[in-house]
Design a protein around this motif. Structure first.
Motif, short mmCIF file in Angstrom:
data_model
loop_
_atom_site.label_atom_id
_atom_site.label_comp_id
_atom_site.label_asym_id
_atom_site.label_seq_id
_atom_site.Cartn_x
_atom_site.Cartn_y
_atom_site.Cartn_z
N MET A 113 0.85 -1.18 0.00
CA MET A 113 0.00 0.00 0.00
C MET A 113 0.89 1.23 0.00
N GLU A 168 4.41 -3.41 4.46
CA GLU A 168 3.06 -3.30 3.92
C GLU A 168 2.66 -1.89 3.51
N ILE A 206 -4.74 6.94 -0.71
CA ILE A 206 -4.27 5.56 -0.61
C ILE A 206 -4.23 4.95 -2.00
N ASP A 207 -3.05 4.44 -2.37
CA ASP A 207 -2.89 3.73 -3.64
C ASP A 207 -3.49 4.45 -4.85
N GLU A 240 -6.07 6.08 -5.24
CA GLU A 240 -7.53 6.03 -5.37
C GLU A 240 -8.08 7.44 -5.49
N TYR A 254 -8.70 11.51 1.87
CA TYR A 254 -9.04 11.56 3.29
C TYR A 254 -8.42 12.80 3.91
N ILE A 300 -8.93 3.35 8.83
CA ILE A 300 -8.93 3.30 7.37
C ILE A 300 -7.80 2.45 6.81
N ILE A 301 -6.60 2.66 7.30
CA ILE A 301 -5.42 2.06 6.68
C ILE A 301 -5.14 0.67 7.25
N LYS A 302 -5.11 0.54 8.55
CA LYS A 302 -4.78 -0.74 9.14
C LYS A 302 -5.79 -1.81 8.73
N GLU A 303 -7.05 -1.43 8.61
CA GLU A 303 -8.10 -2.35 8.16
C GLU A 303 -7.74 -2.98 6.82
N ARG A 304 -7.17 -2.20 5.92
CA ARG A 304 -6.85 -2.68 4.57
C ARG A 304 -5.61 -3.54 4.55
N VAL A 305 -4.69 -3.29 5.47
CA VAL A 305 -3.42 -4.01 5.47
C VAL A 305 -3.59 -5.41 6.05
#
Length: 82
Positions: free
Chosen positions: A1, A35, A55-56, A58, A62, A76-81
């Motif tokens: 990410m 990550e 993020i990435d 997108e 945010y 937001i971020i940790k959820e995706r990782v």
């Protein structure tokens, strides 16, 4: 990410370097160096909000602040990782 944090004039005034320091600290504490890659960028055209973070590449931008960075990172971020 890849996380990009705006360091343009408006975001700089709103505390982009504090946001970067906090995100860097969280990445190190959580062991997410492999990550999450943190980069600075210039204007994301979201100058009326807080510090702009993308993020990435997108479309969604945010808005972070010194006060909410830790919570937003986890939300937001940790959820995706993980």
């Amino acid at each position: 990410m890849i996380l990009k944090v705006c360091v343009g004039s408006a975001c700089h005034i709103k505390g982009s370097y504090d946001v970067i320091k906090t995100i860097t600290k969280i990445i190190e504490e959580e062991g997410l160096e492999k990550e999450v890659e943190l980069k600075a960028c210039f204007c994301l055209n979201n100058c009326t909000e807080g510090v702009s973070v993308v993020i990435d590449n997108e479309e969604e931008i945010y808005s972070f602040s010194k006060e909410n960075t830790e919570g937003k990172f986890k939300e937001i971020i940790k959820e995706r990782v993980l």
